[in-house]
Design a protein around this motif. Structure first.
Motif, mmCIF file in Angstrom:
data_model
loop_
_atom_site.group_PDB
_atom_site.id
_atom_site.type_symbol
_atom_site.label_atom_id
_atom_site.label_comp_id
_atom_site.label_asym_id
_atom_site.label_seq_id
_atom_site.Cartn_x
_atom_site.Cartn_y
_atom_site.Cartn_z
ATOM 1 N N LEU A 167 -1.084 35.992 -17.093
ATOM 2 C CA LEU A 167 -0.863 36.807 -15.710
ATOM 3 C C LEU A 167 -1.223 35.686 -14.679
ATOM 4 N N ALA A 168 -2.218 35.154 -14.856
ATOM 5 C CA ALA A 168 -2.436 34.162 -13.611
ATOM 6 C C ALA A 168 -1.406 33.074 -13.497
ATOM 7 N N GLU A 169 -1.156 32.471 -14.898
ATOM 8 C CA GLU A 169 -0.092 31.352 -14.804
ATOM 9 C C GLU A 169 1.251 31.809 -14.225
ATOM 10 N N LEU A 170 1.907 33.064 -14.600
ATOM 11 C CA LEU A 170 2.865 33.720 -14.080
ATOM 12 C C LEU A 170 2.872 33.734 -12.642
ATOM 13 N N LYS A 171 1.804 34.177 -12.024
ATOM 14 C CA LYS A 171 1.592 34.355 -10.580
ATOM 15 C C LYS A 171 1.762 32.961 -9.965
ATOM 16 N N ASP A 172 0.899 31.905 -10.591
ATOM 17 C CA ASP A 172 1.211 30.480 -10.231
ATOM 18 C C ASP A 172 2.624 29.901 -10.020
ATOM 19 N N ARG A 173 3.348 30.354 -10.902
ATOM 20 C CA ARG A 173 4.589 29.717 -11.071
ATOM 21 C C ARG A 173 5.549 30.882 -10.308
ATOM 22 N N ASN A 174 5.195 31.722 -9.456
ATOM 23 C CA ASN A 174 5.743 32.552 -8.566
ATOM 24 C C ASN A 174 6.916 33.387 -9.417
#
Length: 132
Positions: free
Chosen positions: A109-116
């Motif tokens: 989830l954090a990775e998806l958020k970081d990639r917008n």
């Protein structure tokens, strides 16, 4: 100091060291006798009597006759302790979830958020759902 030369001190320390080593070996042999599943009660009693009544010869005889299986029992006991420790850690950690761990899901989830790929609102909703 003249009455006890340096060479005598060396021999005394050597014999003391060998005696201590034999004691360690005796304890190891006695422990192995009781831990051995392939020996019956009379076999254990016999080896114990031999090891205690004929101290040096009995211990050496036991190591010669049963030394290889003694090492195998040590390895098996170490494996059992390691498996028990791992089972305890898994149990203490609450077991593994069926669909991967929450830590992995939160990292994704954090990775998806970081990639917008997720908005802050979507990220918070998904995080709340995961942790609930």
């Amino acid at each position: 100091m003249e009455n006890y030369p340096l060479l005598n001190l060396f021999w005394t320390m050597l014999w003391f060291f060998l005696w201590i080593m034999w004691l360690f070996l005796l304890f190891k042999v006695v422990t192995d006798i009781f831990r051995s599943d392939d020996l019956g009660g009379w076999g254990k009693a016999g080896w114990l009597i031999v090891a205690l009544l004929l101290p040096y010869i009995g211990v050496l005889l036991y190591v010669i006759v049963r030394g290889r299986s003694m090492g195998g029992r040590d390895i098996e006991a170490a494996r059992e302790r390691e498996a028990a420790f791992k089972a305890y850690v898994r149990e203490a950690a609450g077991g593994e979830p069926k669909h991967g761990s929450h830590v992995d899901d939160l990292a994704r989830l954090a990775e998806l958020k970081d990639r917008n790929a997720l908005t802050d609102e979507e990220y918070q909703r998904a995080k709340t759902k995961l942790l609930a």
